[in-house]
Design a protein around this motif. Structure first.
Motif, short mmCIF file in Angstrom:
data_model
loop_
_atom_site.label_atom_id
_atom_site.label_comp_id
_atom_site.label_asym_id
_atom_site.label_seq_id
_atom_site.Cartn_x
_atom_site.Cartn_y
_atom_site.Cartn_z
N PHE A 122 39.05 48.02 43.18
CA PHE A 122 39.37 47.54 44.54
C PHE A 122 38.57 46.27 44.88
N ALA A 123 37.32 46.24 44.41
CA ALA A 123 36.49 45.05 44.65
C ALA A 123 37.08 43.83 43.96
N VAL A 124 37.53 44.03 42.73
CA VAL A 124 38.14 42.92 41.99
C VAL A 124 39.42 42.46 42.69
N MET A 125 40.22 43.43 43.13
CA MET A 125 41.46 43.07 43.83
C MET A 125 41.17 42.29 45.11
N PHE A 126 40.09 42.68 45.78
CA PHE A 126 39.71 41.96 47.01
C PHE A 126 39.23 40.55 46.66
N ALA A 127 38.39 40.46 45.64
CA ALA A 127 37.82 39.16 45.27
C ALA A 127 38.90 38.18 44.81
N LEU A 128 39.87 38.69 44.07
CA LEU A 128 40.88 37.80 43.49
C LEU A 128 42.12 37.65 44.37
N GLY A 129 42.30 38.58 45.31
CA GLY A 129 43.50 38.52 46.13
C GLY A 129 43.25 38.07 47.56
N VAL A 137 32.13 33.90 35.46
CA VAL A 137 32.13 34.19 36.90
C VAL A 137 31.64 33.00 37.73
N ILE A 138 31.14 31.97 37.06
CA ILE A 138 30.80 30.74 37.81
C ILE A 138 32.05 30.21 38.50
N TRP A 139 33.17 30.29 37.79
CA TRP A 139 34.43 29.80 38.36
C TRP A 139 34.96 30.82 39.38
N PRO A 140 35.43 30.36 40.52
CA PRO A 140 35.74 31.30 41.60
C PRO A 140 37.03 32.11 41.44
N TRP A 141 37.73 31.96 40.34
CA TRP A 141 38.89 32.84 40.13
C TRP A 141 38.99 33.14 38.65
N THR A 142 38.61 34.37 38.29
CA THR A 142 38.67 34.77 36.88
C THR A 142 38.93 36.26 36.80
N TYR A 143 39.70 36.66 35.80
CA TYR A 143 39.99 38.09 35.65
C TYR A 143 38.75 38.87 35.24
N TRP A 144 38.72 40.12 35.68
CA TRP A 144 37.61 41.01 35.34
C TRP A 144 38.04 42.07 34.35
N TYR A 145 39.30 42.21 34.21
CA TYR A 145 39.82 43.18 33.24
C TYR A 145 41.26 42.79 32.94
N GLY A 146 41.78 43.43 31.95
CA GLY A 146 43.18 43.16 31.64
C GLY A 146 43.49 43.38 30.19
N LEU A 203 31.29 43.27 43.10
CA LEU A 203 30.83 43.29 44.51
C LEU A 203 29.91 42.10 44.79
N LEU A 204 28.98 41.85 43.87
CA LEU A 204 28.09 40.70 44.05
C LEU A 204 28.84 39.39 43.87
N TRP A 205 29.90 39.45 43.09
CA TRP A 205 30.73 38.25 42.92
C TRP A 205 31.40 37.88 44.24
N ILE A 206 31.79 38.89 45.00
CA ILE A 206 32.38 38.62 46.33
C ILE A 206 31.35 37.90 47.20
N VAL A 207 30.09 38.36 47.10
CA VAL A 207 29.02 37.70 47.87
C VAL A 207 28.90 36.24 47.42
#
Lengths: 284, 297
Positions: free
Chosen positions: B147-154, B204-213, B232-236
């Motif tokens: 859910f955190a990844v979905m929030f961060a990327l979506g 993760v430096i880049w602001p849009w990257t997959y976390w799984y797949g 979660l920290l990536w969202i921060v």
């Protein structure tokens, strides 16, 4: 309402656009004449606070344009400014454009703001074109729309940089009527000398970044009295000569040719004579 | 003569409402929102048609990121230019550039709320059409991570894209800059998707990257892989970048209190760097592979 420039100058690199100038503007309409590059637009931009001067101070109604941010904001609340060239934002209607600028001029109350927008649209004769996209307006209508934004809030100091460019004679006459009837101070930069003679209480001639003349229209005309002639031949040494519609040749300055008669000078004649004695100077 | 107008309420609120209205009337916004709605509904009604099999909404973030984030970049750059032109047309106005910048930034509420609606729909989809065990979550992490990844990327791109557009338009107002920026963003994003194992730690430096797949062509197995780090920290980190971008955009106003802004920019930079480092060192310590073969294998 009084606006003052005290020892105001503006330099762009090594180029001096405006030499140290002191000017006091009281109520009434002031015409600013000068050739291209004389520093007129620079002076207007400095006065309007759109451009910071290199030296000197500017005040509007006692508020220092060149002072603190709060003072500058107070001054800006009293200024309406028409820039020489206006690039309109895309996709806005005439009403939407003015409404947005009215917000930038701190008209917070929506109903009052909309009333004000309708008022200035009516003043410039665009009341029927309020919902038309700006890009669909003609050049003259766009110029009137630009004038309308300067009139928002009926500012105490109205600064107009060549307002009649692109206007037809009727529209110019209408603008004169609008400006001549309003209280406060109006400063108009123009190349249209007939606008100055028809409208202005006072004329300032700027040349090469310096004030060359500051006085009333009759005082400016007086500088050319007896120096404009009309006859069959041009006056030797004239600053300018041209054949008029009557077939006679009008000469500004110079020695009158034989058989010519002295005629009443116009503001343009006086301006041309003044310019003929102006010192050379490169100005941005 | 009315002479001077005394504002009866803070002009930021008034101007923000104008900019929100402008955002809402942008055709590009409605195009993006409509396409996103179509894609989301298709994914909900027919999950196999949308994803190819089994991952439910866990990989659908490209939709809001592109349709709200990238299009938002273009919309906001346009709104910023429009605001600048209007202010220039007036020459001299009481409301300063920084207030206009803040008002423009406030209009991101439009794509942000749209993205939150998408997020709610994606969570419902996740519950109604649970992902296959061969996808995510698995093993070392649970649904919260997903859910955190979905929030961060979506959701966050709906904030970050428009703010990037604002930042670009403030400092690089040339007409060709926005499309160039979009192309660059898309190109770098493609390169930073974790397809190269060497980038897994620092991508993760880049602001849009997959976390799984199903990054199978790296693992060679077709098994889903979860990449290291803490979403979660990536969202921060991403939110700190958004704040930093806004501050730098406000800094453009020469009449702003730049000394104070420099302090805030420094603080936001420190927060972003700290969050980035923590993103890398906390969370999943290493890439983890789902033991079950992916749905498409």
């Amino acid at each position: 309402m009084t606006a003052t420039l005290t020892d105001v100058s503006k330099q762009y690199g090594r180029t001096v656009a405006l030499h140290p100038t002191t000017l006091r503007l009281d109520e009434g309409v002031v015409g600013l004449l000068g050739p291209n590059g004389a520093g007129k637009t620079t002076m207007l931009r400095v006065l309007s606070s759109a451009l910071a001067p290199s030296t000197g101070t500017v005040t509007v109604a006692g508020h220092a344009v060149t002072g603190s941010h709060a003072e500058r904001t107070e001054a800006r609340r009293r200024i309406g400014y028409l820039p020489q060239e206006v690039v309109f934002p895309r996709g806005m209607t005439a009403f939407g454009f003015l409404d947005y600028i009215a917000v930038l001029k701190e008209w917070a109350d929506t109903a009052r703001r909309h009333d004000e927008v309708r008022r200035v649209l009516g003043l410039v004769g665009l009341g029927e074109r309020a919902t038309v996209k700006v890009k669909a307006l003609s050049g003259g209508q766009r110029r009137r729309l630009a004038i309308a934004q300067a009139l928002l809030g009926d500012p105490a100091l109205l600064i107009l940089d060549e307002p009649t460019t692109g206007l037809d004679p009727e529209q110019r006459a209408s603008l004169r009527g609008l400006l001549s009837g309003r209280p406060g101070t109006v400063l108009i930069s123009t190349h249209q000398t007939e606008d100055v003679s028809a409208l202005c209480d006072r004329v300032v001639v700027l040349d090469a970044g310096r004030v060359r003349f500051d006085g009333t229209v009759p005082e400016l005309l007086a500088t050319a009295a007896g120096r404009v002639h009309q006859g069959a031949a041009p006056s030797p040494g004239a600053v300018q000569t041209w054949r008029t519609g009557t077939g006679l040749i009008r000469s500004v300055g110079g020695r009158p040719a034989a058989g010519s008669s002295t005629v009443e000078p116009t503001v343009e004649d006086a301006y041309l004579l003044l310019r003929s004695t102006a010192p050379e100077g490169a100005v941005a | 003569m009315t002479a001077s107008v005394t504002p009866t309420e803070p002009m930021l609120g008034v101007l923000a409402r104008q900019e929100i209205r402008h955002y809402l009337t942008a055709k590009l916004y409605w195009l993006g929102a409509a396409l996103l709605a179509v894609v989301t509904v298709i994914g909900f009604v027919d999950p196999t048609a949308a994803s190819g099999g089994g991952e439910s909404s866990t990989m659908s973030m490209i939709g809001p990121a592109a349709l709200l984030g990238v299009l938002g970049l273009i919309i906001m750059a346009g709104l910023t230019r429009r605001s600048d032109r209007a202010a220039a047309a007036a020459g001299s106005v009481a409301v300063p550039e920084r207030t206009r910048t803040a008002a423009l930034a406030a209009s991101v509420v439009v794509p942000l709320l749209t993205a939150l609606v998408w997020y709610a729909a994606a969570l419902v989809d996740y519950q109604v059409n649970p992902p296959s065990p061969s996808t995510v979550p698995f093993g070392p992490f649970g649904a919260g991570h997903v859910f955190a990844v979905m929030f961060a990327l979506g959701v966050v791109p709906a904030l970050g894209g428009p703010l990037l557009g604002l930042l670009i338009a403030r400092w690089l107002p040339g007409r060709g800059v926005t499309p160039l920026a979009v192309v660059l963003v898309v190109l770098v994003t493609i390169l930073m998707q974790g397809n190269f194992q060497s980038t897994w730690r620092w991508r993760v430096i880049w602001p849009w990257t997959y976390w799984y797949g199903p990054l199978g062509w790296n693992s060679g197995t077709g098994h889903w892989v979860a990449l290291p780090g803490s979403p979660l920290l990536w969202i921060v980190y991403l939110l700190a970048l958004c704040g930093l971008g806004l501050l730098v955009a406000v800094y453009h106003d020469p009449e702003s209190n730049r000394a104070r802004l420099r302090l805030l920019i420094a603080a936001a930079t420190v927060a972003a760097v700290l969050a980035l480092v923590l993103t890398m060192v906390l969370g999943l310590p290493d890439a983890a592979f789902n033991p079950l073969a992916g749905p498409n294998v």
